[in-house]
Motif scaffolding. Structure first.
Motif, PDB file in Angstrom:
ATOM      1  N   GLU A  89       0.825  -1.202   0.000  1.00 58.48           N
ATOM      2  CA  GLU A  89       0.000   0.000   0.000  1.00 58.48           C
ATOM      3  C   GLU A  89       0.868   1.264   0.000  1.00 58.48           C
ATOM      4  N   HIS A  90       1.967   1.183   0.746  1.00 56.06           N
ATOM      5  CA  HIS A  90       2.851   2.338   0.830  1.00 56.06           C
ATOM      6  C   HIS A  90       3.426   2.714  -0.521  1.00 56.06           C
TER       7      HIS A  90
ATOM      8  N   VAL B 119       1.654   5.409  -2.359  1.00 57.56           N
ATOM      9  CA  VAL B 119       2.031   6.753  -1.893  1.00 57.56           C
ATOM     10  C   VAL B 119       3.390   7.151  -2.478  1.00 57.56           C
TER      11      VAL B 119
ATOM     12  N   ARG C  37       3.145   8.232  -6.155  1.00 53.41           N
ATOM     13  CA  ARG C  37       2.650   9.577  -6.459  1.00 53.41           C
ATOM     14  C   ARG C  37       3.631  10.648  -5.984  1.00 53.41           C
ATOM     15  N   GLN C  38       4.353  10.311  -4.908  1.00 56.44           N
ATOM     16  CA  GLN C  38       5.358  11.271  -4.447  1.00 56.44           C
ATOM     17  C   GLN C  38       6.483  11.397  -5.474  1.00 56.44           C
TER      18      GLN C  38
ATOM     19  N   ARG D  93       5.355  13.300  -8.504  1.00 60.08           N
ATOM     20  CA  ARG D  93       5.352  14.744  -8.284  1.00 60.08           C
ATOM     21  C   ARG D  93       6.773  15.292  -8.311  1.00 60.08           C
TER      22      ARG D  93
ATOM     23  N   THR E 103       0.744  18.394  -9.464  1.00 56.38           N
ATOM     24  CA  THR E 103      -0.369  17.800  -8.710  1.00 56.38           C
ATOM     25  C   THR E 103      -1.203  16.887  -9.607  1.00 56.38           C
TER      26      THR E 103
ATOM     27  N   ALA F  81       0.771  13.706 -10.339  1.00 55.72           N
ATOM     28  CA  ALA F  81       0.837  12.880  -9.129  1.00 55.72           C
ATOM     29  C   ALA F  81      -0.512  12.215  -8.852  1.00 55.72           C
ATOM     30  N   THR F  82      -1.578  12.999  -9.024  1.00 54.32           N
ATOM     31  CA  THR F  82      -2.914  12.461  -8.752  1.00 54.32           C
ATOM     32  C   THR F  82      -3.246  11.322  -9.730  1.00 54.32           C
TER      33      THR F  82
ATOM     34  N   SER G 233      -1.327   8.317  -8.944  1.00 54.90           N
ATOM     35  CA  SER G 233      -1.891   7.731  -7.733  1.00 54.90           C
ATOM     36  C   SER G 233      -3.106   6.856  -8.054  1.00 54.90           C
ATOM     37  N   GLU G 234      -3.999   7.437  -8.933  1.00 56.27           N
ATOM     38  CA  GLU G 234      -5.215   6.669  -9.272  1.00 56.27           C
ATOM     39  C   GLU G 234      -4.871   5.320  -9.905  1.00 56.27           C
TER      40      GLU G 234
ATOM     41  N   ARG H 123      -3.032   2.902  -7.680  1.00 61.85           N
ATOM     42  CA  ARG H 123      -3.932   2.270  -6.707  1.00 61.85           C
ATOM     43  C   ARG H 123      -4.708   1.140  -7.374  1.00 61.85           C
TER      44      ARG H 123
ATOM     45  N   ILE I  71      11.105   5.460   9.192  1.00 61.11           N
ATOM     46  CA  ILE I  71       9.981   4.545   8.968  1.00 61.11           C
ATOM     47  C   ILE I  71      10.125   3.855   7.618  1.00 61.11           C
TER      48      ILE I  71
ATOM     49  N   GLN J  76      10.507   0.126   6.694  1.00 63.31           N
ATOM     50  CA  GLN J  76       9.624  -0.502   5.710  1.00 63.31           C
ATOM     51  C   GLN J  76      10.414  -1.295   4.688  1.00 63.31           C
TER      52      GLN J  76
END
Lengths: 128, 710
Positions: free
Chosen positions: B12-13, B16, B19-20, B23, B37, B40-41, B44-45, B48, B160, B164
Motif C-alpha cells: 500500500e505504501h 504513496v 505519487r510522491q 510529483r 499535482t 501525481a494524482t 496515484s489513481e 492504486r 519509517i 519498511q
C-alpha cells in the motif's frame, strides 16, 4: 502503528494531516474520528489539509465520507487549507465533494462552525 | 526513450511512494505546480488500481523524444486479471462496486494522453503522457543523468521507510523461506509416505513371522496331541489282534491267523511311526529331559544285542559288537544312547543285504568323548544325499528303499537326540560300499547336575505271570534252595542280600510276600521286620520269617505272619504263601474308560483270570461305582470327556470310602513330567495301552491288590 492525531480544540476537533496518507491510514483516520466525535459529543470537526499536495479520488472520497458520517452523528465538518492546485485537480478529476464545507484556514473554519452551530441550536430551540 | 525511474508496487505504501515520485520527477522536469499535482494524482489513481485489482505492478517514469516538445511518460504495468468492462468504464457508464469508479476517467482527464490496454488474463498497461513545458530547454541525456542522480540522492530516507524497506526485504526472505519450507514439507511428506510403507512392510513381516511361529507351535502341539488320538485306536487294534491270536474266543483257521498277523504287523508299524513322530515333536518342543546315569558301554552293547536279535532275519548279515574295554564308564542318558544306537543298527540292517553290521565304541577327543560307530556293508549313500537323510521324511530312492520302507523319521530323530546329549553325528559313506554312522558323545554329559542319578541295581526281570516273593537272604546256597522250592509254582523269587537292598527293592516293586531271614551277614533283621509292619506301604505284605533261630514269639510280636525254622519244606511254604496271598480276592476290578473298545480289551484281558470286572463309561459314573462297590482296584483312563482321569483320581483320593482303593492308570497319553508329578504317590502303576497284555494287566492288579493302601 501510525495514526493521524486528532486534537480537541475547545468544543471542536481538529485534524491536521501532515503526511501523505496511504489508503489504510486514511480509513483509520475515518474510524478514529467518528469515535472521537461520539466520545467528546463534539458538534464540529476541522480537517486541515494544507500540507497535502496531492488529494486523489480515494482521499477525496474519504473526506466526503467523514463529512457525511459526522453529519449523521450531529457534527459539522469543515475542510480547511486546501491548496489551489489540489482544488483544481479535484474538480478536473470529477470529484465534487458534495456536503463538504470548506474554509480558507482554521480560523475561518472555526467561525463557520460556530455560526452554523448557533443557527442549528436556535433552530432546535424553536423546534423544542 | 530514456527511463528515469522504475518503481515496484507491492504494498500500500508503494502507491504513496509512486505519487510522491511522480510529483518529484514532474518538479525536476520543470512542470509547474498545478501539473505536478495533476500528474501525481493521475499516477496515484492508476497505481492504486494496479495495487487493488492486480495485487501489484510496476511504475516506469521516462522522457521521450530528444527535441522539444518532449513527452513525460508514465507506464503502469500489472499482470493482474485485466479489466473486464473497459469500454463501459471509459464510456463513463460503469459504477465500481467499491464505490469509486472515477480513477481511470479522472486520470485520463488529468493527463495529455492516456492509453490503456487490457484484456482478461493479460494484465493491464496504462500509459500516461504529459507534454513537457515548452518554455524550458529540452532534456538532454546529460540532464537526464543529473536527474537520476538527484532522485537517488533525494530518495526519502525516513526511519519509517528504512524500516519498511527492511520489512520488505524481510518479507522477501520470509517468502523464500516459506517456499523452501514448502519444499521441505513436500519432501518430508514423501519421506513419511515411504516410511509408512516400510513400517507397513515390517508389520507384514512380523505378522508372517508370527504366523510361521504359530504354525510351528501348532504342528508340535498337533503331534503331541496326536499321540493320544492315534494311539488309542492303534492300541485297541493291537490288543484285539493279540486276543484273537491267543484264541481267547475260539480257534482261528490258518488263513485267519495269517490275516490277523498282517493286521498286527501293520498296526505295529503304524505305532512305531506315531512314536517316532511323538519323539520328534517332544524334541522340537524342548520337552526331552536328559537323565544322565553312569553305565558301562559293555552292558549297553549286551542289552542291544538281545534287543536287536529279532531284527536279524537275514542270515547273510552278521551283527557284530566290538570289544569296549578301552571305554571308561560313561555318564550319559543310557536310554537315549541306546535309542540312538538302535536306530543306527536297525537302519544299517535295513540297507545291508549281505556282509556285516559292526558296532564299536572308542575314545576320541583326548578321552573327552566316546565315538559309537555303526558300520555296515550295505548300499551306501551318495555324498550329495548325505545331508538329506537327516531331514524329516527325507528318504532316498533306491530299490532296497522301496522294499524296506521306514518312517523317514529315524535318522532326523537320532540326530536331534545326539545333539541333545551334547554330541554330533558323522557319516562316512560312498555309494555301494556301505556306510558308517558315528555318534560322538561326551563321556560325561555336560549339563549333568552335581549329583547324577544313582545307577539302578540290576532290575530283576519280573515275570508278569507269577507273583513276586521277596526273599531276603544272604547265603547264595539258601537262595538257590528257595528258587528250587518255588520253581514251577506261581511264585517268582526276587532276591535281596542285605536290608539295604531289600528296602531298595520295596521302593520299586511290591512283592506279594516277603521271606525274611533273621540273621544276615553282620546284621539281624528284627528292626527291618518292625519297620515293614510299621510302614503304611508294606504293612499288608505278608512276611514269612525263616530262620535258624527259633524265636517265634519275638517274630509274631513284631508282626510276622508266619514263622518257620530252617530248613524250609516245600509243601509248607506253598500252603503258607497261598493262604497269605489269597486275602485280597473276591472284590471286582472297576474299569473307568470312555472308550468302549478299550473297556472291552481290558475285560477280555481279565477274562479267565481271578479278577471280575465292572465298568464305567465316564469319570462321574466311575466315582459312583467306586463308592458303592468298593472294587479291589481301578483301571483308570486319563483322557476322558467330562471329568478327566486326573480329576477322578483326586476325587477318589479325597473321599474316605475310596481313598484306599489302588488305582492303575491305563492310558495312551504320552505322559509329561507334569503329569507324572500329578500322579506321583496317588497311583500304584501306570500302564500304557500299547503294552497291555493279559500278563501285564494281571501283574499290575496283583501288584496293586497286594499293595492296598490303608
Amino acid at each position: 502503528m501510525e495514526r493521524i492525531p486528532i486534537l480537541k480544540m475547545g468544543e471542536f476537533l481538529l485534524v491536521t494531516i501532515q503526511v501523505d496518507m496511504h489508503d489504510r491510514l486514511a480509513l483509520t483516520l475515518q474510524d478514529d474520528l467518528t469515535e472521537m466525535i461520539v466520545k467528546n459529543r463534539t458538534h464540529g470537526v476541522l480537517i486541515d489539509i494544507s500540507a497535502l499536495e496531492v488529494v486523489d479520488s480515494f482521499i477525496g472520497r474519504m473526506l466526503g465520507n467523514i463529512a457525511s458520517m459526522s453529519r449523521v452523528l450531529d457534527a459539522a465538518t469543515v475542510v480547511v487549507g486546501m491548496q489551489p492546485a489540489v482544488a483544481i485537480t479535484l474538480v478536473e478529476l470529477g470529484l465534487s465533494l458534495p456536503g463538504v464545507r470548506t474554509a480558507l484556514n482554521v480560523e475561518k473554519g472555526m467561525e463557520l462552525l460556530r455560526g452554523s452551530l448557533t443557527a442549528t441550536n436556535g433552530h432546535a430551540r424553536r423546534q423544542g | 526513450m530514456s527511463t528515469i525511474l522504475s518503481l515496484a508496487i507491492k504494498y500500500e505504501h508503494d502507491v504513496v511512494a509512486a505519487r510522491q515520485r511522480a510529483r518529484q520527477i514532474a518538479w525536476l522536469l520543470g512542470f509547474e505546480s498545478q501539473d505536478q499535482t495533476r500528474i501525481a494524482t493521475a499516477v496515484s489513481e492508476i497505481a492504486r488500481n494496479a495495487f487493488t485489482y492486480a495485487g501489484g505492478g510496476r511504475v516506469e517514469f521516462a522522457v521521450e523524444g530528444r527535441t522539444a516538445p518532449q513527452l513525460f511518460t508514465v507506464n503502469i504495468i500489472d499482470h493482474g486479471p485485466g479489466i473486464a468492462e473497459l469500454p463501459r468504464i471509459l464510456g463513463g457508464q460503469y459504477t465500481s462496486p467499491t464505490g469509486m469508479g472515477i480513477g481511470i476517467l479522472g486520470a485520463r482527464r488529468l493527463m495529455d494522453n492516456f492509453v490503456i490496454t487490457s484484456g482478461p488474463g493479460k494484465g493491464t498497461v496504462v500509459t500516461l503522457t504529459k507534454i513537457l513545458p515548452r518554455d524550458i530547454p529540452a532534456v538532454t541525456q546529460e540532464r537526464m543523468n543529473e536527474l537520476v542522480a538527484a532522485l537517488a540522492r533525494q530518495r526519502p530516507r525516513t526511519p519509517i521507510e528504512e524500516i519498511q524497506q527492511q520489512n520488505q526485504e524481510l518479507l522477501r526472505a520470509l517468502e523464500e523461506l516459506r517456499s523452501r519450507e514448502e519444499e521441505l514439507r513436500r519432501l518430508n511428506g514423501e519421506l513419511e509416505d515411504t516410511n509408512r510403507g516400510v513400517v507397513a512392510l515390517y508389520a507384514e513381516l512380523d505378522e508372517k513371522a508370527d504366523h510361521l511361529r504359530r504354525a510351528d507351535e501348532m504342528k508340535t502341539r498337533f503331534l503331541s496331541n496326536m499321540s493320544h488320538e492315534f494311539r488309542t485306536p492303534l492300541n485297541s487294534i493291537q490288543a484285539l489282534t493279540r486276543l484273537l491270536l491267543e484264541r481267547s474266543d475260539g480257534d482261528l483257521t490258518p488263513e485267519q491267523v495269517r490275516q490277523v498277523e498282517f493286521i498286527r504287523k501293520a498296526s505295529h508299524d503304524l505305532t512305531e511311526l506315531v512314536n517316532d513322530l511323538l519323539d520328534l515333536a517332544k524334541v522340537e518342543a524342548g520337552k526331552i529331559v536328559v537323565r544322565p546315569t553312569e553305565f558301562e558301554a559293555a552292558n549297553l552293547f549286551g542289552a542291544l544285542r538281545g534287543m536287536l536279535r529279532p531284527l536279524l532275519v537275514n542270515e547273510s548279515v552278521a551283527l557284530i559288537f566290538d570289544d569296549t574295554s578301552g571305554v571308561p564308564p560313561l555318564l550319559q542318558d543310557e536310554a537315549k544312547v541306546s535309542q540312538i544306537l538302535r536306530n543306527f543298527i536297525s537302519n544299517a540292517l535295513k540297507f545291508t543285504e549281505r556282509g556285516e553290521v559292526r558296532v564299536s565304541a572308542a575314545l576320541v577327543d583326548d578321552g573327552e568323548a566316546v565315538a559309537f560307530s555303526v558300520a555296515d556293508t550295505g548300499i551306501g549313500i551318495a555324498p550329495e544325499d548325505q545331508e538329506r537323510i537327516f531331514q524329516q521324511f527325507g528318504q532316498l530312492e533306491n530299490p532296497l528303499q522301496r522294499k524296506v520302507r521306514g518312517t523317514g523319521l529315524g535318522l532326523p530323530l537320532t540326530k536331534k537326540l545326539v545333539e541333545i546329549l551334547g554330541g554330533r553325528i558323522t557319516l562316512a559313506s560312498e555309494l555301494g560300499t556301505g556306510a558308517t554312522f558315528t555318534a560322538i558323545l561326551p563321556v560325561r554329559f555336560a549339563q549333568a547336575a552335581a549329583e547324577p542319578v544313582a545307577a539302578n541295581p540290576a532290575q530283576p526281570d519280573i515275570d508278569p505271570t507269577r507273583l513276586p516273593v521277596l526273599v531276603v537272604e544272604d547265603s547264595p546256597e539258601e537262595l538257590a534252595v528257595y528258587e528250587i522250592l518255588l520253581r514251577g509254582s506261581r511264585y517268582q523269587v526276587l532276591h535281596a542280600a542285605t536290608v539295604r537292598q531289600a528296602r531298595e527293592m520295596l521302593r520299586r516293586i511290591a512283592p506279594r510276600a516277603i521271606v525274611l531271614d533273621i540273621l544276615l551277614r553282620g546284621e539281624d533283621t528284627w528292626a527291618f521286620l518292625a519297620e515293614l509292619k510299621a510302614s503304611d506301604r508294606t504293612r499288608d505284605v505278608p512276611v514269612v520269617v525263616a530262620s535258624m533261630v527259633d524265636d517265634r514269639h519275638k517274630g509274631f510280636g513284631l508282626g510276622a505272619d508266619a514263622y518257620v525254622v530252617k530248613p524250609v519244606e516245600r509243601g509248607w511254604l506253598m500252603t503258607t504263601l497261598d493262604s497269605l496271598t489269597a486275602a485280597q480276592r473276591g472284590r471286582p476290578v472297576l474299569i473307568i474308560d470312555d472308550d468302549e473298545t478299550s473297556r472291552y480289551v481290558v475285560r477280555q484281558l481279565l477274562n479267565g483270570t481271578r479278577y471280575e470286572t465292572i465298568e464305567a463309561a465316564s469319570g462321574a459314573e466311575g466315582l459312583e461305582r467306586a463308592r458303592e462297590q468298593r472294587p479291589a482296584a481301578i483301571f483308570l483312563d486319563l483322557v476322558m470327556p467330562g471329568l478327566s482321569g486326573f480329576e477322578v483320581l483326586d476325587a477318589l483320593r479325597s473321599d474316605e470310602r475310596t481313598r484306599g482303593i489302588p488305582v492303575v492308570i491305563l492310558t495312551s497319553k504320552a505322559l509329561e513330567p507334569d503329569d507324572h508329578r500329578r500322579l506321583d504317590g496317588k497311583v500304584t502303576a501306570v500302564l500304557s495301552k500299547s503294552s497291555s497284555s493279559r500278563e501285564v494287566a494281571c501283574a499290575a492288579l496283583d501288584f496293586a491288590t497286594s499293595h492296598t493302601r490303608s
